[in-house]
Structures are given as C-alpha cells and as structure tokens.
Design a protein around this motif. Structure first.
Motif, PDB file in Angstrom:
ATOM      1  N   SER A 139       2.914   7.242  13.186  1.00  0.00           N
ATOM      2  CA  SER A 139       2.447   8.467  13.846  1.00  0.00           C
ATOM      3  C   SER A 139       1.607   9.269  12.868  1.00  0.00           C
ATOM      4  O   SER A 139       1.802   9.193  11.653  1.00  0.00           O
ATOM      5  CB  SER A 139       3.619   9.289  14.362  1.00  0.00           C
ATOM      6  OG  SER A 139       4.499   9.622  13.300  1.00  0.00           O
ATOM      7  N   GLY A 140       0.687  10.033  13.385  1.00  0.00           N
ATOM      8  CA  GLY A 140      -0.229  10.757  12.525  1.00  0.00           C
ATOM      9  C   GLY A 140       0.453  11.700  11.553  1.00  0.00           C
ATOM     10  O   GLY A 140       0.022  11.851  10.422  1.00  0.00           O
ATOM     11  N   GLU A 141       1.553  12.304  11.995  1.00  0.00           N
ATOM     12  CA  GLU A 141       2.216  13.293  11.138  1.00  0.00           C
ATOM     13  C   GLU A 141       2.809  12.666   9.885  1.00  0.00           C
ATOM     14  O   GLU A 141       3.024  13.334   8.889  1.00  0.00           O
ATOM     15  CB  GLU A 141       3.294  14.032  11.927  1.00  0.00           C
ATOM     16  CG  GLU A 141       4.432  13.143  12.401  1.00  0.00           C
ATOM     17  CD  GLU A 141       5.379  13.879  13.332  1.00  0.00           C
ATOM     18  OE1 GLU A 141       5.165  13.773  14.550  1.00  0.00           O
ATOM     19  OE2 GLU A 141       6.290  14.544  12.835  1.00  0.00           O
ATOM     20  N   ILE A 142       3.109  11.373   9.927  1.00  0.00           N
ATOM     21  CA  ILE A 142       3.675  10.739   8.737  1.00  0.00           C
ATOM     22  C   ILE A 142       2.594  10.057   7.928  1.00  0.00           C
ATOM     23  O   ILE A 142       2.757   9.831   6.733  1.00  0.00           O
ATOM     24  CB  ILE A 142       4.783   9.741   9.116  1.00  0.00           C
ATOM     25  CG1 ILE A 142       5.596   9.326   7.880  1.00  0.00           C
ATOM     26  CG2 ILE A 142       4.230   8.497   9.802  1.00  0.00           C
ATOM     27  CD1 ILE A 142       6.833   8.517   8.179  1.00  0.00           C
ATOM     28  N   LYS A 150      -6.877   4.559  12.340  1.00  0.00           N
ATOM     29  CA  LYS A 150      -5.872   3.962  13.221  1.00  0.00           C
ATOM     30  C   LYS A 150      -4.449   4.333  12.798  1.00  0.00           C
ATOM     31  O   LYS A 150      -3.492   3.909  13.452  1.00  0.00           O
ATOM     32  CB  LYS A 150      -6.010   2.442  13.219  1.00  0.00           C
ATOM     33  CG  LYS A 150      -7.324   1.935  13.774  1.00  0.00           C
ATOM     34  CD  LYS A 150      -7.369   0.408  13.734  1.00  0.00           C
ATOM     35  CE  LYS A 150      -8.683  -0.102  14.302  1.00  0.00           C
ATOM     36  NZ  LYS A 150      -8.754  -1.596  14.238  1.00  0.00           N
ATOM     37  N   ALA A 151      -4.304   5.085  11.725  1.00  0.00           N
ATOM     38  CA  ALA A 151      -2.972   5.409  11.184  1.00  0.00           C
ATOM     39  C   ALA A 151      -2.153   4.132  11.016  1.00  0.00           C
ATOM     40  O   ALA A 151      -0.977   4.050  11.413  1.00  0.00           O
ATOM     41  CB  ALA A 151      -2.247   6.416  12.065  1.00  0.00           C
ATOM     42  N   THR A 152      -2.766   3.133  10.434  1.00  0.00           N
ATOM     43  CA  THR A 152      -2.136   1.825  10.274  1.00  0.00           C
ATOM     44  C   THR A 152      -2.270   1.360   8.830  1.00  0.00           C
ATOM     45  O   THR A 152      -3.295   1.593   8.182  1.00  0.00           O
ATOM     46  CB  THR A 152      -2.784   0.796  11.216  1.00  0.00           C
ATOM     47  OG1 THR A 152      -2.639   1.244  12.573  1.00  0.00           O
ATOM     48  CG2 THR A 152      -2.119  -0.568  11.085  1.00  0.00           C
ATOM     49  N   MET A 153      -1.238   0.708   8.357  1.00  0.00           N
ATOM     50  CA  MET A 153      -1.217   0.173   7.006  1.00  0.00           C
ATOM     51  C   MET A 153      -0.907  -1.315   7.095  1.00  0.00           C
ATOM     52  O   MET A 153      -0.201  -1.760   8.015  1.00  0.00           O
ATOM     53  CB  MET A 153      -0.145   0.897   6.185  1.00  0.00           C
ATOM     54  CG  MET A 153      -0.020   0.432   4.753  1.00  0.00           C
ATOM     55  SD  MET A 153       1.092   1.484   3.798  1.00  0.00           S
ATOM     56  CE  MET A 153       2.660   1.182   4.613  1.00  0.00           C
ATOM     57  N   TYR A 154      -1.421  -2.070   6.135  1.00  0.00           N
ATOM     58  CA  TYR A 154      -1.241  -3.518   6.142  1.00  0.00           C
ATOM     59  C   TYR A 154      -0.714  -3.990   4.792  1.00  0.00           C
ATOM     60  O   TYR A 154      -0.900  -3.337   3.773  1.00  0.00           O
ATOM     61  CB  TYR A 154      -2.587  -4.212   6.422  1.00  0.00           C
ATOM     62  CG  TYR A 154      -3.262  -3.736   7.681  1.00  0.00           C
ATOM     63  CD1 TYR A 154      -4.234  -2.750   7.644  1.00  0.00           C
ATOM     64  CD2 TYR A 154      -2.904  -4.269   8.921  1.00  0.00           C
ATOM     65  CE1 TYR A 154      -4.846  -2.300   8.809  1.00  0.00           C
ATOM     66  CE2 TYR A 154      -3.518  -3.831  10.086  1.00  0.00           C
ATOM     67  CZ  TYR A 154      -4.487  -2.841  10.016  1.00  0.00           C
ATOM     68  OH  TYR A 154      -5.088  -2.408  11.163  1.00  0.00           O
ATOM     69  N   LEU A 155      -0.094  -5.158   4.828  1.00  0.00           N
ATOM     70  CA  LEU A 155       0.296  -5.836   3.598  1.00  0.00           C
ATOM     71  C   LEU A 155      -0.015  -7.309   3.770  1.00  0.00           C
ATOM     72  O   LEU A 155       0.666  -8.004   4.527  1.00  0.00           O
ATOM     73  CB  LEU A 155       1.778  -5.627   3.281  1.00  0.00           C
ATOM     74  CG  LEU A 155       2.219  -6.184   1.933  1.00  0.00           C
ATOM     75  CD1 LEU A 155       1.581  -5.392   0.786  1.00  0.00           C
ATOM     76  CD2 LEU A 155       3.748  -6.143   1.798  1.00  0.00           C
ATOM     77  N   GLN A 156      -1.050  -7.768   3.092  1.00  0.00           N
ATOM     78  CA  GLN A 156      -1.384  -9.190   3.069  1.00  0.00           C
ATOM     79  C   GLN A 156      -0.563  -9.848   1.972  1.00  0.00           C
ATOM     80  O   GLN A 156      -0.656  -9.454   0.810  1.00  0.00           O
ATOM     81  CB  GLN A 156      -2.881  -9.388   2.817  1.00  0.00           C
ATOM     82  CG  GLN A 156      -3.298 -10.826   2.729  1.00  0.00           C
ATOM     83  CD  GLN A 156      -3.155 -11.564   4.060  1.00  0.00           C
ATOM     84  OE1 GLN A 156      -3.494 -11.031   5.105  1.00  0.00           O
ATOM     85  NE2 GLN A 156      -2.646 -12.788   4.013  1.00  0.00           N
ATOM     86  N   MET A 157       0.242 -10.814   2.362  1.00  0.00           N
ATOM     87  CA  MET A 157       1.159 -11.469   1.439  1.00  0.00           C
ATOM     88  C   MET A 157       0.761 -12.922   1.312  1.00  0.00           C
ATOM     89  O   MET A 157       0.856 -13.693   2.273  1.00  0.00           O
ATOM     90  CB  MET A 157       2.591 -11.352   1.969  1.00  0.00           C
ATOM     91  CG  MET A 157       2.972  -9.931   2.373  1.00  0.00           C
ATOM     92  SD  MET A 157       4.491  -9.863   3.354  1.00  0.00           S
ATOM     93  CE  MET A 157       5.697 -10.235   2.108  1.00  0.00           C
ATOM     94  N   ASN A 158       0.307 -13.301   0.130  1.00  0.00           N
ATOM     95  CA  ASN A 158      -0.097 -14.686  -0.139  1.00  0.00           C
ATOM     96  C   ASN A 158       0.822 -15.313  -1.180  1.00  0.00           C
ATOM     97  O   ASN A 158       1.537 -14.609  -1.898  1.00  0.00           O
ATOM     98  CB  ASN A 158      -1.543 -14.722  -0.637  1.00  0.00           C
ATOM     99  CG  ASN A 158      -2.535 -14.211   0.388  1.00  0.00           C
ATOM    100  OD1 ASN A 158      -2.334 -14.351   1.599  1.00  0.00           O
ATOM    101  ND2 ASN A 158      -3.616 -13.620  -0.075  1.00  0.00           N
TER     102      ASN A 158
END
Length: 125
Positions: free
Chosen positions: A25-28, A75-83
């Motif tokens: 959510s945007g607030e976090i 997009k208020a989105t976070m990613y973690l690419q794990m290789n």
C-alpha cells in the motif's frame, strides 16, 4: 489500511532462480526504505536485502552477487531477483519497511509489527 502482498516463491533446485514480488500500500511504500526479510523456523527474521527510498541497494554478504533488489515507486512494488539459489536460501520471505540497518544489514527491524502472508522459497540440493 497497511497491506503487503508477497508472491513468486516456490520450490527450485540449487542453482535455479526465482523472482519475488511485493505489492505494498502507498502508505507503507512511499518515501520509505524497504527490505526483504527471511524467516527460518527456530531463527529470528533477518533482512537479506534492502533498498533505500533513493533506490540504493544493500545486501546480506551471503546473498550479495546472487540477489538483486529493485523497486517501482509508481506501482508501489518491490522485487527480489534470486539467482544461483542455494539450500541455505530456504525460508519464508516477507517484505516490509526497514529502519536501523547497518551497512551489512545488521540491526534492521520493521518499525511496525504488521506483516503480509509471506512467500515460501524452498531450494533443494
């Protein structure tokens, strides 16, 4: 309402890859440093990667060079690419705000004790 939704986990063999996503959510999310936390049964939750509100990444030494954290503020989105996943990467992964981190991610904590459901990553040998 604070909302965190993690996805993308699964079962992979050692050496494989996964990409985790965190919709917040945007607030976090807005203007805050964010991190990916990993919890293993019997151990405390630890931050494996964090990203500042200016998109500067930090990594636990054991994952540096294998994991890449990123964020999309629109997009208020976070990613973690794990290789190059290893059995030691196994755990439940959560996203949340981070505060108090040292350069090696020691001392990180989430300022509020409100969590999503997490996503399970299992790496077989």
């Amino acid at each position: 309402q604070v909302q965190l939704v993690e996805s993308g986990g699964g079962l992979v063999q050692a050496g494989g890859s996964l990409r985790l996503s965190c919709a917040a959510s945007g607030e976090i999310f807005d203007g805050n440093d964010m991190g990916w936390y990993r919890q293993v049964p019997g151990k405390e939750r630890e931050v494996v990667a964090s990203i500042t509100r200016f998109s500067r990444p930090y990594y636990l030494p054991s994952v540096k060079g294998r994991f890449t954290i990123s964020r999309d503020d629109e997009k208020a989105t976070m990613y973690l690419q794990m290789n190059s996943l290893q059995p030691g990467d196994t755990g439940a992964y959560y996203c949340n705000k981070v505060v108090g981190c040292g350069l090696l991610l020691d001392g990180c904590r989430a300022p509020e004790d409100s969590w999503g459901q997490g996503t399970q990553v299992t790496v077989s040998s």
